[in-house]
Motif scaffolding. Structure first.
Motif, PDB file in Angstrom:
ATOM      1  N   ASP A 131      47.554   1.127 -10.850  1.00 24.54           N
ATOM      2  CA  ASP A 131      48.622   1.986 -11.218  1.00 24.54           C
ATOM      3  C   ASP A 131      49.559   1.221 -12.163  1.00 24.54           C
ATOM      4  N   ALA A 132      50.507   0.528 -10.340  1.00 27.11           N
ATOM      5  CA  ALA A 132      52.540   0.109 -11.104  1.00 27.11           C
ATOM      6  C   ALA A 132      52.049  -0.876 -11.933  1.00 27.11           C
ATOM      7  N   PHE A 133      51.102  -1.871 -12.276  1.00 26.04           N
ATOM      8  CA  PHE A 133      51.090  -2.574 -12.804  1.00 26.04           C
ATOM      9  C   PHE A 133      50.685  -2.449 -14.781  1.00 26.04           C
ATOM     10  N   ARG A 134      49.778  -1.227 -13.961  1.00 26.37           N
ATOM     11  CA  ARG A 134      49.372  -0.101 -16.271  1.00 26.37           C
ATOM     12  C   ARG A 134      50.748   0.762 -16.520  1.00 26.37           C
ATOM     13  N   GLY A 135      51.960   0.891 -15.312  1.00 24.04           N
ATOM     14  CA  GLY A 135      52.971   2.136 -16.153  1.00 24.04           C
ATOM     15  C   GLY A 135      54.152   0.768 -16.508  1.00 24.04           C
ATOM     16  N   ILE A 136      53.622  -0.899 -16.677  1.00 23.76           N
ATOM     17  CA  ILE A 136      54.519  -1.105 -17.789  1.00 23.76           C
ATOM     18  C   ILE A 136      54.246  -1.593 -18.615  1.00 23.76           C
ATOM     19  N   ASP A 137      54.427  -1.183 -19.747  1.00 21.74           N
ATOM     20  CA  ASP A 137      54.205  -1.525 -21.515  1.00 21.74           C
ATOM     21  C   ASP A 137      53.882  -3.240 -21.728  1.00 21.74           C
ATOM     22  N   GLY A 138      53.575  -3.747 -22.126  1.00 22.27           N
ATOM     23  CA  GLY A 138      52.852  -5.326 -22.790  1.00 22.27           C
ATOM     24  C   GLY A 138      54.260  -6.112 -23.380  1.00 22.27           C
ATOM     25  N   LEU A 158      51.196 -14.924 -21.530  1.00 23.72           N
ATOM     26  CA  LEU A 158      50.925 -14.618 -20.060  1.00 23.72           C
ATOM     27  C   LEU A 158      51.052 -12.880 -20.357  1.00 23.72           C
ATOM     28  N   ALA A 159      52.059 -12.444 -21.387  1.00 22.48           N
ATOM     29  CA  ALA A 159      53.082 -10.344 -21.271  1.00 22.48           C
ATOM     30  C   ALA A 159      50.972 -10.292 -21.858  1.00 22.48           C
ATOM     31  N   ILE A 160      50.114 -10.998 -22.632  1.00 18.78           N
ATOM     32  CA  ILE A 160      48.841  -9.971 -22.653  1.00 18.78           C
ATOM     33  C   ILE A 160      47.904 -10.282 -21.743  1.00 18.78           C
ATOM     34  N   ALA A 161      47.832 -11.230 -20.903  1.00 17.65           N
ATOM     35  CA  ALA A 161      47.271 -11.393 -19.536  1.00 17.65           C
ATOM     36  C   ALA A 161      47.688 -10.355 -18.157  1.00 17.65           C
ATOM     37  N   VAL A 162      48.604 -10.372 -18.314  1.00 19.10           N
ATOM     38  CA  VAL A 162      49.478  -9.702 -17.321  1.00 19.10           C
ATOM     39  C   VAL A 162      49.215  -8.152 -17.485  1.00 19.10           C
ATOM     40  N   GLY A 163      49.447  -7.870 -18.779  1.00 24.27           N
ATOM     41  CA  GLY A 163      49.436  -6.314 -19.347  1.00 24.27           C
ATOM     42  C   GLY A 163      48.081  -6.050 -18.972  1.00 24.27           C
ATOM     43  N   ASP A 164      47.251  -6.677 -19.348  1.00 19.63           N
ATOM     44  CA  ASP A 164      45.422  -6.043 -19.536  1.00 19.63           C
ATOM     45  C   ASP A 164      44.530  -6.278 -17.930  1.00 19.63           C
ATOM     46  N   VAL A 165      44.499  -7.333 -17.627  1.00 17.75           N
ATOM     47  CA  VAL A 165      44.364  -7.627 -16.204  1.00 17.75           C
ATOM     48  C   VAL A 165      43.873  -6.283 -15.134  1.00 17.75           C
ATOM     49  N   MET A 166      45.200  -5.650 -14.921  1.00 12.57           N
ATOM     50  CA  MET A 166      44.953  -4.261 -14.043  1.00 12.57           C
ATOM     51  C   MET A 166      44.186  -3.165 -14.461  1.00 12.57           C
ATOM     52  N   VAL A 167      44.702  -3.226 -15.823  1.00 13.84           N
ATOM     53  CA  VAL A 167      43.506  -2.423 -16.497  1.00 13.84           C
ATOM     54  C   VAL A 167      42.290  -2.263 -16.709  1.00 13.84           C
ATOM     55  N   LEU A 168      41.801  -3.568 -16.990  1.00 16.74           N
ATOM     56  CA  LEU A 168      40.418  -4.017 -17.265  1.00 16.74           C
ATOM     57  C   LEU A 168      39.796  -4.169 -15.592  1.00 16.74           C
ATOM     58  N   GLY A 169      40.274  -3.996 -14.375  1.00 15.59           N
ATOM     59  CA  GLY A 169      40.641  -4.427 -12.893  1.00 15.59           C
ATOM     60  C   GLY A 169      39.299  -3.073 -12.730  1.00 15.59           C
ATOM     61  N   LYS A 170      40.774  -1.968 -13.225  1.00 17.62           N
ATOM     62  CA  LYS A 170      40.477  -0.707 -13.545  1.00 17.62           C
ATOM     63  C   LYS A 170      38.844  -0.336 -14.096  1.00 17.62           C
TER      64      LYS A 170
END
Length: 283
Positions: A131-138, A158-170
């Motif tokens: 949730d903490a990572f998903r709260g930060i926009d790309g 890097l911005a796309i990868a970091v922004g999506d990894v936690m959403v996809l993980g969930k």
């Protein structure tokens, strides 16, 4: 007794036996009215807070009409191949960012699934981490990585990868939690170890769902990569920002049409692939 009279008798009987279905208590009606009044007050307050003046809308539309007239006809000028290269760069950013995020999200998905790691404290902490990572926009990630690694498409990846990894993980974790237990029990009955259960009982069931999510995110990231380019992450967005900055609206219109056509083609291809994957998963 006629059918109408019988219906009235039935309704009267239902009213006596279930009065709450026909007449709500006064407290509930007052509560609902108060909630609607609070909602209307919140809407009016936010409109006042942002100074939503109808005249501002009218003036903005007139200025927008001027910009549209400046864009006609769209024309690439001398930069057609430069724009094509920038569009390819944008697609590469979206593709690499999505692939990196998907690969990293697989272990996060298995760790975040309750049926794989039943420890509730670990599960609770990991979900809050998501949730903490998903709260930060790309776009925020793009600004961070542009400052960290410099201008260019690498910051966008890097911005796309970091922004999506936690959403996809969930999303992967939720898919893993909803797997059919029968294949898992079959692998266990055959004497399979935990890696065998994951490999043979869980992963084949969730792989089509994972791929469907990844394709959807790739579609979205093609659009996101355009916006990231405007803040310095390279790609076609950077070209569009430059043309708009110097008021070269003919070429800006051509770039916008290129973006729309590319996004439409990518969406159509990904939709067809996703439909085939879903059909194969059901077979």
């Amino acid at each position: 007794m006629s059918a109408t009279a019988t219906a009235h008798v039935d309704i009267d009987r239902y009213k006596r036996s279930n009065p709450e279905l026909f007449s709500r208590p006064l407290t509930q009606r007052l509560r609902d009215w108060l909630l609607w009044l609070a909602f209307a007050a919140a809407v009016l307050f936010t409109l006042w807070w942002i100074d939503a003046n109808p005249m501002r809308i009218v003036n903005g539309l007139s200025k927008l009409g001027v910009l549209v007239r400046l864009m006609v006809p769209p024309w690439p000028g001398d930069g057609l191949w430069e724009y094509c290269y920038a569009m390819f760069e944008t697609l590469a950013m979206a593709f690499l960012g999505t692939i990196i995020a998907a690969v990293l999200a697989v272990p996060f998905g298995f760790l975040g699934a309750k049926n794989i790691v039943p420890n509730w404290l670990f599960h609770f902490g990991l979900r809050r981490f998501y949730d903490a990572f998903r709260g930060i926009d790309g776009l925020v990630w793009a600004l961070i990585f542009v400052s960290a690694v410099g201008l260019g498409p690498f910051a966008g990846v890097l911005a796309i990868a970091v922004g999506d990894v936690m959403v996809l993980g969930k999303l992967f974790a939720e898919a893993i939690e909803n797997v059919d237990k029968k294949p898992v029990e079959g692998v266990q009955a055959a004497g399979g170890s935990s890696p065998h259960i994951v490999r043979l009982g869980v992963f084949p069931q969730v792989f089509p769902v994972m791929m469907s999510h990844v394709l959807y995110f790739f579609e979205s990231n093609v659009r996101s990569a355009t916006i990231l380019g405007i803040v310095g992450a390279g790609g076609i967005g950077l070209q569009l920002s430059d043309r708009m900055r110097i008021n070269n609206w003919h070429e800006a219109a051509f770039i916008i049409l290129m973006i729309l056509a590319t996004v439409a083609i990518i969406d159509n291809i990904c939709r067809r692939i996703r439909a085939r994957i879903i059909e194969a998963g059901r077979a």
